[in-house]
Each structure stands twice: as C-alpha cells, then as structure tokens.
Design a protein around this motif. Structure first.
Motif, short mmCIF file in Angstrom:
data_model
loop_
_atom_site.label_atom_id
_atom_site.label_comp_id
_atom_site.label_asym_id
_atom_site.label_seq_id
_atom_site.Cartn_x
_atom_site.Cartn_y
_atom_site.Cartn_z
N LEU A 4 41.78 57.70 24.46
CA LEU A 4 41.00 56.35 24.39
C LEU A 4 42.16 55.03 24.19
O LEU A 4 43.16 55.45 23.83
CB LEU A 4 39.82 56.35 23.29
CG LEU A 4 38.27 57.47 23.70
CD1 LEU A 4 37.88 57.33 22.08
CD2 LEU A 4 37.70 56.61 24.25
N ALA A 41 37.46 59.26 27.55
CA ALA A 41 37.32 59.91 25.98
C ALA A 41 38.16 60.68 25.15
O ALA A 41 38.02 60.84 24.04
CB ALA A 41 36.06 60.59 26.42
N THR A 78 32.94 52.61 27.36
CA THR A 78 33.47 53.20 28.42
C THR A 78 32.81 54.45 29.12
O THR A 78 32.42 54.78 28.63
CB THR A 78 35.31 53.43 27.80
OG1 THR A 78 34.26 55.00 26.87
CG2 THR A 78 35.07 52.47 26.19
N THR A 92 31.66 56.10 24.55
CA THR A 92 32.57 56.81 25.03
C THR A 92 30.96 57.03 26.38
O THR A 92 30.15 57.71 25.79
CB THR A 92 33.14 58.19 24.85
OG1 THR A 92 32.15 58.73 23.75
CG2 THR A 92 34.12 57.73 24.11
#
Length: 265
Positions: free
Chosen positions: A95, A92, A66, A42
C-alpha cells in the motif's frame, strides 16, 4: 487472473445485486459504529462497499478506495457516490500510504485473491493507527452458497476431463478459520480475531441472470474461453438451464454464506 474487458461491467450489473450488496451494507454498518476518521479500502472492485461507506460514514471521514485492477477502478469511478472519495490504483500487499495513516482497513471478498495473505495483512497492520481495525469478509465453501455450487456443478458437466475450478479454488477457497487466524498472526496482528458467519439470501430475476453473472462477470469466463471446446454463450445457456431446472424459470433465490472477520491492531 484478469478482471478486464467485459468483466467489470458484467460484474457490476449482475454480481453486485446478486451477491455483494447485502454484505457491503453490513460492512458499512459495522464500520460506522466505530466512527473512524480515515478509512482505506482494499480490493474495492467496482466500488460496491465504497458507495455504502460514502453513504454511511460522516462527511468528514476520509475514504480511500484502492484496487490492483485499473479496469475495475475505472468502472467504479463512473458510478454515482453520495460524496467524493479518493480512488488509488494500489496493491493490497504494498500500500502506498504512510505508517499509521488510518483508523480502519476494510476489504470485502478480496482477501481470497491475495497471493500472499500474511503480507497483505501486514500492510494493514502497518497503515493502521494503534487501536485501529481490519474488517473484511470472505466466502464460506461453495457448497454453502447455492448459486456458486449450481454453477460449478453445471460447468463441470460440460468439461468432464478438465473442469474449470476457479470458483472453489479462489473466491470460495479461503474459509478455514484456523488458517485465517494464523495468516493474521503471521501478518503481525496480536489480538484474537472475531470471525462470524453471516447468512444472506441472493436473488435474481432469472436463472439466466445468475448464469451470466458467474460465467461472464468473473475470471471463470477466462477459464471457459481458454478451453475452447464450448463457446461462452453455450456454457452460459447450459448453466442457466441447470439453474432453472432446480429453481424455476421465474425469479430465483438461494442461500449465501460468508465469514466476517474483525481484528484490532
């Protein structure tokens, strides 16, 4: 808080070698020792940890990186990797992955930016399989990090009535270990986290490189530009001069200090 425009490029060119690369290698080493099958990263930013994970983890370990910022991910996608990874634009705190879908969640210097940290930690609990691990790093205080302290002091002198406080407020503002442990518990982690202090050294070719990294490669840039009383170039030059006064006009070096947090699901 914006990581758009010129910030991703300056972030990658200046801040990654100055601050982030040593800690990225440490996180990748720690994670490789756990032999995960599936990893979710994240707040990947421009992919400094992603690249280290791609090099350190076996080819059959899946890596999904991500970030909430499309410009940061777009920049990350342009950089070479040891092998393919999956890039996903994602928050985050929400998700887009199924429950129990990974063995590890990793995050370098991102938790400080989460508006609701227990919620983000709760998402890590949700996507982790039993026995999986959340591994993340956050900076210690500004005063424990030489370059950040020098930059904040120099910028404050230029804006005495309204000093930009982005550095101490956000990236260097989440370092109380009791607060971190409570946020993890509030997110659903039941185990006691291991929180270690990791000292490193930051190095740059010049004071100007350091000033450019902080003033132009972080959202401190936005706070400087929003005030309008000094141009970004003027502030960068003044900060560079202040760092050179302390560290010299050649290559510069300063202390870095961060917390590395490990907690199992």
């Amino acid at each position: 808080m914006s990581f758009e425009g010129a910030i991703p490029g300056a972030y990658e060119r200046r801040l990654v070698p100055l601050l982030f690369r040593p800690y990225a290698r440490d996180l990748a080493r720690r994670l490789a020792q756990r032999h995960p099958r599936d990893v979710i990263e994240t707040a990947a930013g421009t992919g400094v940890v992603t690249r280290e994970l791609a090099a350190a983890l076996p080819q059959d370990t899946s890596i999904t990186a991500t970030d909430l910022s499309r410009p940061m991910l777009d920049h990350a996608r342009t950089l070479p990797l040891a092998r393919p990874v999956r890039w996903v634009e994602a928050d985050a705190m929400a998700l887009p992955f199924p429950d129990g879908s990974c063995d590890a969640v990793v995050c370098q210097f991102g938790a400080m930016f989460f508006p609701d940290r227990p919620r983000a930690f709760g998402e890590a609990v949700r996507v982790l399989r039993p026995g999986g691990v959340l591994l993340f790093s956050v900076w210690e205080t500004v005063v424990a990090n030489d370059f950040a302290a020098m930059v904040e002091t120099a910028v404050a002198e230029l804006f005495p009535t309204d000093p930009p406080d982005f550095l101490s407020r956000v990236p260097y503002g989440y370092h109380d270990t009791a607060t971190i442990a409570q946020d993890l518990a509030d997110g659903g982690f039941t185990g006691v986290p291991r929180i270690e202090t990791l000292a490193e050294r930051g190095r740059a070719e010049s004071a100007e490189d350091v000033a450019t990294a902080f003033c132009q490669g972080t959202p401190l840039r936005n706070e400087i530009e929003d005030r309008g009383t000094h141009t970004l170039d003027e502030v960068t030059r003044a900060v560079a001069a202040a760092i050179a006064d302390r560290c010299g006009t050649g290559p510069v070096e300063g202390a870095l200090s961060a917390l590395v947090v490990t907690v199992a699901r």
